[in-house]
Design a protein around this motif. Structure first.
Motif: not given
Length: 414
Positions: A170, A196, A201
């Motif tokens: 991430r 996200d 995402f």
């Protein structure tokens, strides 16, 4: 331990070793342009014999239509066929042996086939109402959506990771987006938001109601008028010239400081990524470049599950040879070449190279010449055709290397 692929090339005169610790695409053959060059004196080796797609610890070999064939562990590959390789495999081309060594942590992978559209249902994104699907590809789906707080219509692209995503991935994706967020130009689709949810995402941009250049050109039965095509290309080049020189924030360093970098390369300029947003002051359509670096950011963060698209990138008919041979090092010139290819396509209804359905498109892009534009449509003005043909020279390198240079060339030709 970092994964690494080593290719040991055994000839009559000795052994050469090539090591790869990161994604790369390289040709093998007698041509001086091949990254793994086989010396002269090996008649069973073609000038461009085969290609290796390396993404450590994975790699694949593809025959490039060689006369004498590419043999893997004693079996011959079909012409233009590719095959995954593993530690200890042997490739034979003529009387030359290539031995493969893979070191580093093993990784379970599946052979990479053609990228199919992602059929998973979209994930609900808080704060947005999904209205209808606009498009779908291998990495996700784009919806027309309404931002509930403002009522603004946006294009909401969801990119679905194929497996659970950890915090490191991430962070890597968010870091890659820093430069993309900073782009502000009337011919680049404006960023709105990103985030996200679970393994989805999302990336929200302004909505361009006119659809893509691909859709618009279809209304002209294959070829646009010269003035319309040039108006589109001038706007694309304006956006690229800005992006290639823009001062952009770099990812935050470990000590918390933020430095700046200069320039961002699109690497996937094609009609589907040129969107129509309305009417410009001159009466021609207002166009904007979309998807600036987004797919690359997703792959570099390790979220796509793809093994080779990051090494190749782009859509082959609109991709310069330099980008296929060295994706990581492809600079602004590949965007310039792709823009010239889009202009060629708008004027002729064809791509610069012919791509028969029974032949490998990458081999064609690497081997076949560009068809001169007036061979397609003799009515294209001669000086304009010469400017386009010059801009599409990509052997051994792209000749026209900046957006400003191509813009000047087209202006002088018209």
């Amino acid at each position: 331990m970092t994964a690494r692929v080593t290719v040991s090339v055994h000839t009559r005169t000795g052994v050469m070793e090539y090591g790869f610790g990161e994604p790369v695409t390289c040709e093998v053959g007698r041509s001086a342009e091949c990254r793994i060059r086989i010396p002269d004196g090996h008649p069973g080796v073609s000038r461009r014999h085969c290609r290796l797609d390396v993404d450590p610890p994975r790699l694949r070999v593809r025959d490039l239509g060689s006369s004498y064939g590419t043999h893997v562990n004693g079996g011959r590959l079909g012409p233009l066929v590719e095959q995954p390789l593993a530690d200890g495999d042997e490739i034979r081309i003529g009387d030359v042996r290539l031995l493969i060594t893979v070191t580093g942590p093993p990784e379970a992978t599946t052979a990479a086939g053609p990228e199919e559209p992602d059929r998973r249902p979209p994930v609900s994104i808080p704060g947005y109402e999904l209205l209808r699907e606009l498009g779908r590809g291998s990495q996700g789906v784009v919806h027309l959506a309404r931002h509930l707080a403002s009522g603004e219509l946006v294009a909401l692209k969801q990119m679905l990771a194929p497996q659970p995503v950890d915090d490191n991935a991430r962070f890597a994706f968010r870091r890659e987006l820093v430069g993309i967020r900073a782009l502000r130009h009337p011919n680049i689709v404006a960023y709105r938001a990103d985030g996200d949810e679970m393994n989805a995402f999302y990336f929200a941009t302004e909505y361009c109601p006119g659809g893509s250049l691909e859709d618009w050109a279809a209304r002209y039965a294959g070829a646009l008028p010269v003035d319309q095509a040039l108006a589109v290309v001038r706007q694309v080049l304006s956006g690229l010239s800005y992006a290639h020189q823009a001062e952009l924030p770099s990812p935050r360093q470990s000590d918390g400081t933020v430095t700046s970098a200069r320039g961002l390369v699109h690497r996937d300029v094609k009609p589907a990524n040129i969107l129509l947003a309305g009417t410009a002051a001159d009466g021609h359509p207002l166009v904007k470049l979309a998807d600036f670096g987004l797919a690359k950011a997703f792959e570099r963060a390790g979220l796509s599950g793809h093994t080779r698209t990051g090494a190749l990138g782009g859509t082959i008919p609109f991709t310069a040879r330099a980008q296929l041979l060295g994706y990581k090092y492809a600079g602004p010139e590949v965007d310039v070449w792709a823009t010239a290819a889009c202009l060629y396509w708008m004027l002729t209804g064809a791509t610069p190279r012919d791509f028969p359905p029974d032949r490998d498109p990458i081999a064609i892009a690497l081997r076949e010449p560009v068809v001169p534009v007036r061979d397609r449509v003799p009515s294209v003005p001669r000086r304009l055709a010469e400017a386009i043909d010059t801009a599409l020279v990509d052997t051994p390198d792209v000749r026209v290397r900046t957006a400003a240079a191509l813009a000047r060339s087209l202006e002088e030709a018209t």
